[in-house]
Motif scaffolding. Structure first.
Motif, PDB file in Angstrom:
ATOM      1  N   ILE A 104      20.789   5.532 -24.893  1.00 49.59           N
ATOM      2  CA  ILE A 104      20.908   7.100 -24.631  1.00 49.59           C
ATOM      3  C   ILE A 104      19.574   7.598 -24.481  1.00 49.59           C
ATOM      4  N   ASN A 105      18.566   6.912 -24.715  1.00 43.68           N
ATOM      5  CA  ASN A 105      17.245   7.605 -24.560  1.00 43.68           C
ATOM      6  C   ASN A 105      16.109   6.538 -23.949  1.00 43.68           C
ATOM      7  N   GLU A 145      22.340  13.475 -15.708  1.00 39.25           N
ATOM      8  CA  GLU A 145      20.995  13.487 -16.145  1.00 39.25           C
ATOM      9  C   GLU A 145      19.956  13.144 -15.208  1.00 39.25           C
ATOM     10  N   ARG A 146      20.289  11.979 -14.406  1.00 37.45           N
ATOM     11  CA  ARG A 146      19.294  11.521 -13.396  1.00 37.45           C
ATOM     12  C   ARG A 146      19.343  12.740 -12.259  1.00 37.45           C
ATOM     13  N   TRP A 186      23.404  19.066 -18.400  1.00 36.00           N
ATOM     14  CA  TRP A 186      22.823  18.795 -17.148  1.00 36.00           C
ATOM     15  C   TRP A 186      23.303  19.430 -15.898  1.00 36.00           C
ATOM     16  N   ASP A 227      26.045   2.051 -25.140  1.00 35.57           N
ATOM     17  CA  ASP A 227      24.956   2.364 -24.108  1.00 35.57           C
ATOM     18  C   ASP A 227      23.544   3.025 -24.618  1.00 35.57           C
ATOM     19  N   ASN A 275      29.374  11.151 -14.195  1.00 34.24           N
ATOM     20  CA  ASN A 275      29.398  11.192 -15.586  1.00 34.24           C
ATOM     21  C   ASN A 275      27.953  11.606 -16.095  1.00 34.24           C
ATOM     22  N   ARG A 277      28.084  17.178 -21.963  1.00 37.27           N
ATOM     23  CA  ARG A 277      28.365  16.668 -20.339  1.00 37.27           C
ATOM     24  C   ARG A 277      27.789  17.672 -19.562  1.00 37.27           C
ATOM     25  N   SER A 333      25.476  10.380 -17.495  1.00 37.39           N
ATOM     26  CA  SER A 333      24.065   9.686 -16.891  1.00 37.39           C
ATOM     27  C   SER A 333      23.609   9.800 -15.594  1.00 37.39           C
ATOM     28  N   ASP A 361      17.975  12.756 -25.484  1.00 33.20           N
ATOM     29  CA  ASP A 361      17.703  12.842 -24.304  1.00 33.20           C
ATOM     30  C   ASP A 361      16.798  13.721 -23.748  1.00 33.20           C
ATOM     31  N   MET A 413      29.906   8.059 -21.536  1.00 34.41           N
ATOM     32  CA  MET A 413      28.837   7.126 -22.067  1.00 34.41           C
ATOM     33  C   MET A 413      29.782   6.173 -23.220  1.00 34.41           C
TER      34      MET A 413
END
Length: 203
Positions: free
Chosen positions: A7-8, A111-112, A83, A5, A106, A80, A108, A141, A1
């Motif tokens: 973050i939430n 997290e998705r 998730w 960027d 990564n 990292r 993100s 997050d 990240m």
């Protein structure tokens, strides 16, 4: 990240959270901004004495098929890997879909993937242990996850809450539990069903 960027869900950037503190309190949105109407609020368990009963009770409640998962973050793994820990907990020992992608992606992307897995598995409660070891960015997050999904998030902080975290919690509708009785009521043993009193009283 990247440092700039988002973050939430608030669109904040890493610098915002790092700088977030009592001096910036007028910049914080009111609690109603992230109020989860009709649901339990974001829940923080404060286990000041690091009582082993809290951890044992929460771990015993892990029951993915009933929609309840418990995350014990990888020690020393950094933000990292949280998730990926979520994905493993939802899978509960079953092979993950595209595990290599989840491991290599990564933060993100991970997290998705975690959001998608929680939705697909219809997880209605996720509890994260050892939350005193995760960074403020991941706390933000998790608050956003609670607000944006159907999963009620509980975090267990095994120490006194630091000032910066208390301030960060102003960003969401939350409740703080401090007693073992409340933790036990919120985390029924695996194999049992039904809402706990701690959830019903916040409907």
């Amino acid at each position: 990240m990247g440092l700039l960027d988002p973050i939430n869900a608030l669109g904040e950037i890493a610098v915002d959270v790092l700088a977030c503190g009592p001096a910036a309190s007028r910049r914080c949105p009111p609690r109603k901004t992230l109020r989860t109407t009709g649901r339990s609020p974001f829940t923080v368990v404060v286990d000041r004495a690091d009582d082993v009963r809290y951890t044992r009770t929460v771990l015993a409640a892990h029951h993915p098929t009933a929609g309840r998962v418990v995350i014990h973050p990888t020690v020393g793994g950094g933000d990292r890997l949280l998730w990926h820990d979520v994905l493993n907990a939802v899978a509960d020992g079953k092979p993950l879909r595209a595990p290599s992608c989840a491991a290599r992606g990564n933060a993100s992307a991970q997290e998705r993937s975690a959001h998608a897995a929680l939705k697909a598995a219809a997880v209605h409660r996720m509890t994260v242990l050892r939350a005193h070891r995760i960074g403020l960015g991941v706390w933000a997050d998790l608050m956003a996850l609670h607000h944006a999904t159907g999963t009620d998030v509980t975090v267990v902080h095994h120490a006194e809450l630091p000032v910066d975290l208390v301030h960060l919690l102003r960003h969401c509708h939350h409740r703080i539990l401090t007693t073992y009785t409340a933790v036990r009521a919120l985390h029924p043993p695996a194999g049992t069903s039904g809402e706990s009193w701690a959830d019903r009283r916040h409907r």
